[in-house]
Design an enzyme around this catalytic site. Sequence first.
Site, PDB file in Angstrom:
ATOM      1  N   TYR A  38     -21.670  36.881 -38.176  1.00 22.36           N
ATOM      2  CA  TYR A  38     -20.365  36.243 -37.975  1.00 22.36           C
ATOM      3  C   TYR A  38     -20.301  34.925 -38.740  1.00 22.36           C
ATOM      4  O   TYR A  38     -19.318  34.640 -39.434  1.00 22.36           O
ATOM      5  CB  TYR A  38     -20.148  36.018 -36.482  1.00 22.36           C
ATOM      6  CG  TYR A  38     -18.878  35.285 -36.127  1.00 22.36           C
ATOM      7  CD1 TYR A  38     -17.665  35.960 -36.047  1.00 22.36           C
ATOM      8  CD2 TYR A  38     -18.902  33.917 -35.844  1.00 22.36           C
ATOM      9  CE1 TYR A  38     -16.495  35.284 -35.706  1.00 22.36           C
ATOM     10  CE2 TYR A  38     -17.747  33.238 -35.499  1.00 22.36           C
ATOM     11  CZ  TYR A  38     -16.541  33.924 -35.432  1.00 22.36           C
ATOM     12  OH  TYR A  38     -15.389  33.261 -35.103  1.00 22.36           O
ATOM     13  N   THR A  69     -11.109  32.016 -24.814  1.00 29.35           N
ATOM     14  CA  THR A  69     -10.276  33.171 -25.137  1.00 29.35           C
ATOM     15  C   THR A  69     -10.961  34.427 -24.617  1.00 29.35           C
ATOM     16  O   THR A  69     -12.097  34.384 -24.136  1.00 29.35           O
ATOM     17  CB  THR A  69     -10.090  33.317 -26.661  1.00 29.35           C
ATOM     18  OG1 THR A  69     -11.389  33.545 -27.247  1.00 29.35           O
ATOM     19  CG2 THR A  69      -9.433  32.086 -27.272  1.00 29.35           C
TER      20      THR A  69
END
Length: 266
Positions: free
Chosen positions: A162, A197
């Site tokens: 990532y 989130t």
Amino acid sequence: MTAIASSAALHPDLAGRRAFVTGGAVGIGKAISAALARQGVRVVIADIDEDAAARTAAEIGGGAVAVKVDVRKRASVEAAFGEALKLMGGCEILIANAGVSTMQHALELTDEEWDFNFDVNTRGIFLANQIAGRHFVAEGKGVIVNTASLAAKIGAPLLAHYSASKFAVLGWTQAFARELASKGIRVNAVCPGFVKTGMQSREVEWEATLRGVTPERVISDYIAQTPLGRLETPEDVADVVVFLCSDAARFMTGQGVNVTGGVYTT
């Protein structure tokens, strides 16, 4: 004043502009879409989940509409952006926000995990930027904001793939900004930190398992690393994105702006 209302009416120059937001249905993308709409921007919510995009468009109002897009596929991005131009009659703002993550020890990463992160996080930025950028150059105006990450500034354990995909986003942003500056197009990126989130909720569970600790410990570690002493909200990111889209940021391009609560300051 609540965080979600904090960007109301701060940038009147944005009123009447039109924005295409990838990954705009949930999380940071939803907050950005709502913040832009509060400035009088008409927003196209572009997301792979068309139903969620439609719900977000209805919720934020202001003439917002939804389109389906798979940012990994050129034909899909071209079709979605073309539909947005027809629906809005033009576009001056691209928010390339769609992103994914998985978590794993680097020595255990699979080709599939690597490809998934790069296909969405890096190729998706490239395609959206190039396709919208061609339109902006033809029109002689436009603003692009890419969503990078704290992990684009400092390599994150368990997120090596990532991080690599987001480091690439910053490299692209810097180079693309230099190429388009003479055309009057500004290109910047935001680098959020530990944002609360749905993606973070999944990552917390993964990290807890991989580290052999509780999810509560993972969250407390995030907060301990953050000098401002709390988890970040999507609205914290959205307000900075609105600024970057506005004329207040008229002399900023090629920047990777930290929105991390002080976790990283370079």
